[in-house]
Design an enzyme around this catalytic site. Structure first.
Site, PDB file in Angstrom:
ATOM      1  N   ARG A  30      15.745  13.070   5.930  1.00  0.00           N
ATOM      2  CA  ARG A  30      14.358  12.590   6.050  1.00  0.00           C
ATOM      3  C   ARG A  30      13.662  13.582   6.972  1.00  0.00           C
ATOM      4  NH1 ARG A  30      12.042   6.506   6.997  1.00  0.00           N
ATOM      5  NH2 ARG A  30      12.457   6.563   4.763  1.00  0.00           N
TER       6      ARG A  30
ATOM      7  N   ARG B 135      16.639  -0.336  -3.221  1.00  0.00           N
ATOM      8  CA  ARG B 135      16.915   1.000  -2.676  1.00  0.00           C
ATOM      9  C   ARG B 135      18.411   1.287  -2.747  1.00  0.00           C
ATOM     10  NH1 ARG B 135      13.511   3.390   0.902  1.00  0.00           N
ATOM     11  NH2 ARG B 135      15.040   5.059   0.683  1.00  0.00           N
TER      12      ARG B 135
ATOM     13  N   ASP C  88       0.587   0.990   0.598  1.00  0.00           N
ATOM     14  CA  ASP C  88       1.470   1.521   1.651  1.00  0.00           C
ATOM     15  C   ASP C  88       0.612   1.680   2.903  1.00  0.00           C
ATOM     16  OD1 ASP C  88       3.551   2.742   3.065  1.00  0.00           O
ATOM     17  OD2 ASP C  88       3.329   4.689   2.079  1.00  0.00           O
TER      18      ASP C  88
ATOM     19  N   GLN D 245      12.607   5.865  -3.065  1.00  0.00           N
ATOM     20  CA  GLN D 245      11.731   4.699  -3.091  1.00  0.00           C
ATOM     21  C   GLN D 245      11.196   4.470  -4.507  1.00  0.00           C
ATOM     22  OE1 GLN D 245      10.823   2.583  -0.371  1.00  0.00           O
ATOM     23  NE2 GLN D 245      10.165   1.374  -2.109  1.00  0.00           N
TER      24      GLN D 245
ATOM     25  N   CYS E 100       6.285  -0.461  -0.089  1.00  0.00           N
ATOM     26  CA  CYS E 100       7.590   0.146   0.223  1.00  0.00           C
ATOM     27  C   CYS E 100       8.127  -0.341   1.551  1.00  0.00           C
ATOM     28  CB  CYS E 100       7.462   1.661   0.225  1.00  0.00           C
ATOM     29  SG  CYS E 100       6.258   2.272   1.419  1.00  0.00           S
TER      30      CYS E 100
ATOM     31  N   HIS F 148       8.952  10.702  -1.800  1.00  0.00           N
ATOM     32  CA  HIS F 148       9.938   9.675  -1.419  1.00  0.00           C
ATOM     33  C   HIS F 148      10.614   9.204  -2.712  1.00  0.00           C
ATOM     34  CE1 HIS F 148      11.999   6.870   0.960  1.00  0.00           C
ATOM     35  NE2 HIS F 148      11.033   6.085   1.384  1.00  0.00           N
TER      36      HIS F 148
HETATM   37  N1  NVA Z   1       4.074   6.686   3.657  1.00  0.00           N
HETATM   38  C1  NVA Z   1       4.998   6.153   4.636  1.00  0.00           C
HETATM   39  C2  NVA Z   1       6.190   5.586   3.957  1.00  0.00           C
HETATM   40  C3  NVA Z   1       7.190   4.940   4.881  1.00  0.00           C
HETATM   41  C4  NVA Z   1       8.410   4.450   4.148  1.00  0.00           C
HETATM   42  C5  NVA Z   1       5.371   7.230   5.632  1.00  0.00           C
HETATM   43  O1  NVA Z   1       5.621   8.368   5.216  1.00  0.00           O
HETATM   44  O2  NVA Z   1       5.426   6.936   6.827  1.00  0.00           O
HETATM   45  N1   CP Z   2      10.614   2.228   2.602  1.00  0.00           N
HETATM   46  C1   CP Z   2      11.300   2.946   3.514  1.00  0.00           C
HETATM   47  O1   CP Z   2      11.655   4.102   3.316  1.00  0.00           O
HETATM   48  O2   CP Z   2      11.552   2.257   4.663  1.00  0.00           O
HETATM   49  P1   CP Z   2      12.150   2.869   5.996  1.00  0.00           P
HETATM   50  O3   CP Z   2      11.120   3.819   6.562  1.00  0.00           O
HETATM   51  O4   CP Z   2      12.378   1.693   6.901  1.00  0.00           O
HETATM   52  O5   CP Z   2      13.415   3.609   5.698  1.00  0.00           O
END
Ligand code: NVA
Ligand code: CP
Length: 341
Positions: free
Chosen positions: A123, A311, A244, A153, A283, A150
């Site tokens: 990540r 997931r 989101d 997801q 998500c 992502h």
């Molecule tokens: N768009 C959000 C998704 C979190 C799962 C982010 O990147 O923080």
């Molecule tokens: N949806 C998702 O990726 O959640 P987290 O940021 O908690 O991993």
């Protein structure tokens, strides 16, 4: 999946990894998967969900590394639990001690990691880090969220839509809010399965034009329809509304963006434009009172926790395809009953 040169060196001495094209591929974005592979992984995920015990030793003797530059609940938990339930070991790399490519070059980090692990789940702040890792890693790299994509997801979202509507291509879905990483991956996913998506964002917060171009090219092949607009009335009659957070992890200068997105809150008034009984998707994590109101996310039509659960199932399917192609052959077709038990 992005391909790299096949490796002949097994990650564990004595463990013979079957070297096929799938075993040396990466998942940086949904479009790394061919259209039929997206469909096949969904069908496999559904089989795993129904009978996880059938795969309880699939990853025995294997190790998965998770290296995250941003916080996580769902992604970390679902990868850790899923891989362990299938017999594998997981190490979560503490970013204070072992940051990706900061104590040493990214190449040296990746070349070291591949001596202990069978796959890397990352990540990252920047998508370029994921791409750079795929260029120097001989084991699969899985994007567990970057600023642009992502994919895990989106795969979970497609499975959730399939369970709810019989096929991921059946419902007309509206994305409402920021044209962000989750939106990009959803567009690529729905384009891959021939579905219908309307992306509703304020001006200035539309998805990346480059990703939209790639998505439109895939739509031409699959018959999918992806439409972009700023008009909230485009949510009329849709079967699901997905939103989101307005401010993604790592973003700064949040206030002007919040102000632009405020009219795009998913609340009872917006849900009333959708078809009766329309599903609500997110998500997670959600910012209640910002992008979504409590009554919407807590309604019986909300499927946010199904998305969270799924997931794990799609990620297990993906890792099986990447690491145990000797065990699984991706189904090439599926029917509605694959997703409804
Ligand atoms: N768009 C959000 C998704 C979190 C799962 C982010 O990147 O923080
Ligand atoms: N949806 C998702 O990726 O959640 P987290 O940021 O908690 O991993």
């Amino acid at each position: 999946m992005t391909a790299t040169a096949p490796t002949t060196t097994p990650a564990h001495p004595g463990f013979s990894t079957v070297q096929t094209p799938l075993a040396t591929r990466h998942l940086t974005r949904v479009h790394d998967l061919a259209q039929h592979e997206v469909q096949g992984l969904l069908a496999l995920a559904s089989r795993i969900k129904r009978d996880p015990s059938a795969w309880s030793t699939a990853f025995q003797g294997m190790a998965l590394a998770l290296a995250f530059e941003k916080p996580s609940l769902r992604t970390r938990a679902s990868f850790e639990v899923g891989f362990q339930l299938m017999g594998g070991s997981v190490v979560f790399m503490d970013q204070r001690d072992s940051p990706i490519g900061q104590r040493e070059s990214l190449n040296d980090w990746a070349r070291s990691m591949e001596r202990w692990f069978d796959a890397l789940v990352v990540r990252t702040m920047s998508h370029t880090t994921v791409q750079a890792l795929t260029a120097c890693s001989s084991i699969p790299v899985v994007n567990a969220l970057s600023d642009l994509h992502h994919p895990c997801q989106a795969m979970a979202d497609l499975l959730t839509l399939a369970e709810r509507f019989g096929s991921p291509a059946t419902p007309h879905v509206a994305w409402v809010g920021d044209g962000n990483n989750v939106c990009h991956s959803l567009m690529e996913g729905i384009a891959s399965v021939g579905g219908r998506l309307t992306v509703i964002t304020p001006a200035g917060f539309a998805p990346s034009a480059e990703i939209v171009r790639a998505v439109q090219a895939r739509c031409m092949r699959t018959g999918a329809s992806i439409r972009l607009t700023h008009d909230l009335d485009a949510a009329k009659g849709v079967n699901a509304i997905y939103t989101d957070t307005w401010i993604s992890m790592g973003e700064t200068d949040a206030e002007p963006k919040r102000a632009a997105l405020r009219p795009y809150q998913v609340n009872a008034e917006l849900m009333a434009k959708a078809a009766p009984g329309a599903a609500f998707m997110h998500c997670l994590p959600a910012h209640r009172g910002e992008e979504v109101t409590n009554d919407v996310i807590d309604a019986p039509t909300s499927i946010v926790f199904d998305q969270a659960e799924n997931r794990m199932h799609v990620q297990c399917a993906l890792l099986l395809a990447l690491l145990r192609p000797d065990l699984v052959e991706l189904p090439t077709t599926f029917v509605a009953s694959d997703f409804t038990s």
